[in-house]
Write an enzyme that holds these catalytic residues in place. Structure first.
Site, PDB file in Angstrom:
ATOM      1  N   GLU A  43       0.866  -1.160   0.000  1.00  0.00           N
ATOM      2  CA  GLU A  43       0.000   0.000   0.000  1.00  0.00           C
ATOM      3  C   GLU A  43       0.917   1.229   0.000  1.00  0.00           C
ATOM      4  O   GLU A  43       1.826   1.317   0.821  1.00  0.00           O
ATOM      5  CB  GLU A  43      -0.877  -0.009   1.256  1.00  0.00           C
ATOM      6  CG  GLU A  43      -1.990   0.979   1.129  1.00  0.00           C
ATOM      7  CD  GLU A  43      -2.882   1.040   2.357  1.00  0.00           C
ATOM      8  OE1 GLU A  43      -2.848   0.136   3.193  1.00  0.00           O
ATOM      9  OE2 GLU A  43      -3.614   2.041   2.448  1.00  0.00           O
ATOM     10  N   ARG A 269       5.203 -13.051   9.574  1.00  0.00           N
ATOM     11  CA  ARG A 269       5.808 -11.725   9.403  1.00  0.00           C
ATOM     12  C   ARG A 269       7.222 -11.757   9.918  1.00  0.00           C
ATOM     13  O   ARG A 269       7.539 -12.521  10.817  1.00  0.00           O
ATOM     14  CB  ARG A 269       5.077 -10.704  10.287  1.00  0.00           C
ATOM     15  CG  ARG A 269       3.835 -10.157   9.769  1.00  0.00           C
ATOM     16  CD  ARG A 269       3.294  -9.175  10.790  1.00  0.00           C
ATOM     17  NE  ARG A 269       3.772  -7.830  10.528  1.00  0.00           N
ATOM     18  CZ  ARG A 269       3.249  -7.039   9.600  1.00  0.00           C
ATOM     19  NH1 ARG A 269       2.256  -7.450   8.844  1.00  0.00           N
ATOM     20  NH2 ARG A 269       3.717  -5.828   9.411  1.00  0.00           N
ATOM     21  N   LYS A 279       4.525   0.470   9.166  1.00  0.00           N
ATOM     22  CA  LYS A 279       4.625   1.757   8.488  1.00  0.00           C
ATOM     23  C   LYS A 279       3.998   2.869   9.315  1.00  0.00           C
ATOM     24  O   LYS A 279       4.490   3.985   9.337  1.00  0.00           O
ATOM     25  CB  LYS A 279       3.949   1.674   7.121  1.00  0.00           C
ATOM     26  CG  LYS A 279       4.838   1.056   6.061  1.00  0.00           C
ATOM     27  CD  LYS A 279       4.139   1.052   4.718  1.00  0.00           C
ATOM     28  CE  LYS A 279       3.065   0.003   4.686  1.00  0.00           C
ATOM     29  NZ  LYS A 279       2.431  -0.159   3.385  1.00  0.00           N
TER      30      LYS A 279
HETATM   31  P1  ATP Z   1       2.667  -2.233   7.765  1.00  0.00           P
HETATM   32  O1  ATP Z   1       2.013  -2.829   8.949  1.00  0.00           O
HETATM   33  O2  ATP Z   1       4.112  -1.968   7.926  1.00  0.00           O
HETATM   34  O3  ATP Z   1       1.937  -1.068   7.175  1.00  0.00           O
HETATM   35  P2  ATP Z   1       1.461  -3.759   5.781  1.00  0.00           P
HETATM   36  O4  ATP Z   1       1.290  -5.229   5.800  1.00  0.00           O
HETATM   37  O5  ATP Z   1       0.254  -2.960   6.017  1.00  0.00           O
HETATM   38  O6  ATP Z   1       2.641  -3.389   6.715  1.00  0.00           O
HETATM   39  P3  ATP Z   1       1.649  -3.537   2.981  1.00  0.00           P
HETATM   40  O7  ATP Z   1       2.120  -2.401   2.190  1.00  0.00           O
HETATM   41  O8  ATP Z   1       0.206  -3.863   2.949  1.00  0.00           O
HETATM   42  O9  ATP Z   1       2.106  -3.254   4.457  1.00  0.00           O
HETATM   43  O10 ATP Z   1       2.505  -4.838   2.710  1.00  0.00           O
HETATM   44  C1  ATP Z   1       2.782  -5.352   1.451  1.00  0.00           C
HETATM   45  C2  ATP Z   1       3.163  -6.793   1.596  1.00  0.00           C
HETATM   46  O11 ATP Z   1       4.278  -6.923   2.469  1.00  0.00           O
HETATM   47  C3  ATP Z   1       2.043  -7.610   2.179  1.00  0.00           C
HETATM   48  O12 ATP Z   1       1.923  -8.794   1.440  1.00  0.00           O
HETATM   49  C4  ATP Z   1       2.487  -7.893   3.584  1.00  0.00           C
HETATM   50  O13 ATP Z   1       1.981  -9.111   4.030  1.00  0.00           O
HETATM   51  C5  ATP Z   1       4.016  -7.885   3.451  1.00  0.00           C
HETATM   52  N1  ATP Z   1       4.628  -7.496   4.719  1.00  0.00           N
HETATM   53  C6  ATP Z   1       4.418  -6.362   5.411  1.00  0.00           C
HETATM   54  N2  ATP Z   1       5.110  -6.370   6.556  1.00  0.00           N
HETATM   55  C7  ATP Z   1       5.790  -7.535   6.600  1.00  0.00           C
HETATM   56  C8  ATP Z   1       6.677  -8.144   7.530  1.00  0.00           C
HETATM   57  N3  ATP Z   1       7.011  -7.544   8.668  1.00  0.00           N
HETATM   58  N4  ATP Z   1       7.188  -9.362   7.229  1.00  0.00           N
HETATM   59  C9  ATP Z   1       6.868  -9.969   6.089  1.00  0.00           C
HETATM   60  N5  ATP Z   1       6.030  -9.463   5.176  1.00  0.00           N
HETATM   61  C10 ATP Z   1       5.487  -8.255   5.408  1.00  0.00           C
HETATM   62 MG    MG Z   2      -1.435  -3.553   4.635  1.00  0.00          MG
END
Ligand code: ATP
Ligand code: MG
Length: 589
Positions: A43, A269, A279
């Site tokens: 995102e 994760r 983020k």
């Molecule tokens: P955040 O909580 O940091 O905003 P998010 O999951 O909302 O993380 P996205 O931009 O939606 O962030 O993530 C894109 C991809 O990266 C998704 O498939 C998510 O599952 C993966 N991802 C995000 N954080 C991690 C992590 N700590 N370890 C492994 N994969 C991750």
């Molecule tokens: Mg997300």
């Protein structure tokens, strides 16, 4: 002299984890027509962090290993928090990490199609427009132990829902007045299946579609259908989406998505000790000024790690070391440091830099003369070659902490009357200590032994310590920034993360000196400062006459370890004495 600037060597080949097992089995059975198509779906509401690197290595890695494709899809369905700037930064970071997407897509490319799917679901009685408020919907949802209650609008006539949905899109209603919901099961033990919201009204400017839309699809609706539209086979996501798999599969079936439909698989994760990977929280650090920006070298973002001097290969190797599993855990911070040292050791040149200079005058070396020594750029176990000229002059600088007037046991560096080796140079002996009025040591007057050029004495005499140094005349002034963990605690996600910030995460040595051989290297060059650690010259803040170096990672300093042991021993002894005293006191009383 030219140092290492680039990415280079490839990461380790990852072993077979459960995702790769599944993909291999699907390929063998021909499940998705023998295809592998993955996507990485960030995102654009912040920059990528080390956690995303794990997902990227998996999504792109699995595709590449199997001759498949991996799309980069921006999951841009929340207009309020998303920005075009983040899109560009994310693209740059993925390329830097060493991956290239098959196709660039956006969930917002599919808004029209997603709207049509909404209409289709209403037409077949699988969705309805609900006119409850957000709070009412929440109140109707029930709890883990109690079933939910149906909304009074659940059985609204189909034509009415269609009409309302059309008018929602046309902008006839206020934000929050109506939503589109799936008609599933208000008593489902999986709370997500209790008639989830599919579309909501939100008057917000979208960075791509502008004000074209005032309704936006929810994640659960957009994600599975975007996967289907793109022909994704294996939709890999993190464990928190386990319960969303039910809605993922339900929607694909309800819209009669073309076979073979994508399948969702969840992996753990990445969480790192002393680090946060969210983020939202990282944005908070930036907004509140706890760090200098998303690319502050203390940040776990890819841009922060890059600025800190970490190579893409080190990050890929780290992700390989961590592996892909189904159980969440917090990875040892030392693992990342290991991966970084392991990679840099083999690729970066060695140079000398004195961080807190102490003046040394070699009283028996002639004034105005320079002895150019030849020093290797790499140790012999590194398969790279080259040397650099290192000037030896009458006035030098050594590291302040390499001298002690009254040294404790096992301190093998310089002290009054003692002899040490200057790396690649000569043996020097400290003859006199010069202090200022405050009693601080400001200069050492030493003699050198001309017979020890290159570092050994023809008479076989030994010295215990070797220290680094620079010529006072030739060295370049520079600033050295030492970074430590951003958080004091192992798990800063527990409790208020801002209260756990490490106040000493940045120490600046503004008056450092580095040997002149690096003068013509471009900013962004990496080095090992001998005996100190790995550094990169900062591309933002370095000036030609004043370089700024960021510490990527330290070397393990044997003296720090010894000193810690000694201090622990002393503390134990002191505690023991205290206990004895108390005991004696008790007896007497
Ligand atoms: P955040 O909580 O940091 O905003 P998010 O999951 O909302 O993380 P996205 O931009 O939606 O962030 O993530 C894109 C991809 O990266 C998704 O498939 C998510 O599952 C993966 N991802 C995000 N954080 C991690 C992590 N700590 N370890 C492994 N994969 C991750
Ligand atoms: Mg997300």
């Amino acid at each position: 002299m030219s140092g290492d600037k680039g990415g280079g060597s490839d990461g380790r080949t990852p072993g077979r984890d459960f995702v790769r097992e599944i993909v291999a089995a699907d390929l063998a059975s021909g499940k998705h027509g023998g295809r592998v198509a993955t996507r990485f779906p960030p995102e654009p509401n912040g920059l990528l962090h080390i956690g995303h690197a794990k997902a990227i290595c998996l999504d792109f890695g699995v595709a590449a290993e199997n001759g498949g494709t991996c799309n980069l899809r921006f999951d841009d369905t929340n207009p309020e928090t998303e920005e075009a700037g983040y899109v560009e930064a994310i693209k740059r970071d993925i390329r830097w990490l060493g991956f290239e997407w098959s196709e660039l897509r956006h969930a917002s490319d599919y808004f029209e199609q997603l709207y049509d799917y909404g209409v289709h679901l209403i037409e077949k009685g699988s969705a309805y427009v609900d006119s409850l408020s957000e709070e009412e919907i929440r109140a109707h949802r029930g709890t883990v132990t109690e079933p939910g209650r149906p909304s009074p609008w659940r059985d609204r006539p189909l034509e009415e829902s269609l009409d309302f949905f059309r008018r929602m899109r046309a902008g006839e209603f206020e934000d929050g007045a109506h939503v589109l919901r799936a008609r599933i099961d208000m008593a489902s033990p999986n709370m997500i299946m209790r008639d989830p919201v599919l579309f909501r009204i939100r008057r917000a400017h979208h960075y791509r579609t502008g004000s074209e839309w005032c309704i936006y699809p929810m994640y659960d609706f957009a994600h599975c259908l975007s996967d289907s539209i793109e022909g994704i086979t294996h939709s890999l996501c993190t464990l928190e989406f386990v319960n969303n798999r039910a809605i993922y599969d339900w929607l694909l079936e309800e819209v009669e998505a073309p076979e073979p439909v994508p399948r969702q698989y969840e992996f753990a994760r990445l969480n790192l000790e002393y680090t946060i990977v969210s983020k939202r929280k990282l944005l908070r650090l930036v907004q509140d000024g706890h760090v200098s920006g998303w690319d502050d070298p203390r940040m776990p973002t890819l841009s922060g790690l890059r600025r800190r001097g970490v190579t893409p290969a080190a990050i890929r190797n780290f992700c390989g070391l961590v592996g892909v599993a189904k159980a969440d855990n917090r990875v040892d911070a030392a693992k990342l440091e290991y991966a970084i040292r392991d990679d840099l050791n083999m690729r970066v040149p060695r140079v000398m830099c004195v961080q807190r200079p102490l003046r040394v005058v070699i009283t028996n070396f002639p004034e105005g003369e320079t002895d150019w020594l030849d020093a290797p750029l790499y140790p012999h176990d590194v398969p790279l070659e080259g040397t650099r000229p290192v000037p030896f002059t009458r006035e030098l600088y050594i590291e302040r902490h390499d001298f002690m007037e009254d040294p404790p046991r096992r301190f093998f560096r310089l002290a009054p009357g003692r002899e040490v080796r200057l790396r690649y140079g000569y043996f020097i002996r400290c003859e006199e200590v010069v202090k200022d009025e405050a009693g601080e040591v400001v200069e050492l007057r030493c003699t050198y032994d001309p017979a020890t050029r290159g570092g050994s004495a023809p008479d076989g005499r030994k010295v215990r310590g070797t220290i680094h140094w620079v010529s006072a005349e030739h060295a370049r002034p520079c600033e050295v920034r030492l970074y430590d963990r951003l958080f004091r605690t192992r798990d800063p996600d527990r409790g208020d993360f801002l209260a756990q910030l490490n106040p000493d995460s940045l120490v600046v040595h503004a008056d450092a000196r580095v040997e002149p051989s690096i003068a013509d290297d471009p900013p962004g060059t990496r080095y090992q400062f001998e005996r100190v650690g790995y550094f990169i010259s900062d591309e933002e803040d370095s000036r030609p006459d004043r370089l700024v170096f960021n510490r990527t990672v330290g070397l393990r300093d044997s003296w720090v370890k010894i000193r810690k042991q000694q201090m622990a021993q002393e503390a134990r002894k002191a505690k023991g004495r205290g206990r004895k005293k108390r005991k004696r006191g008790k007896k007497r009383g």
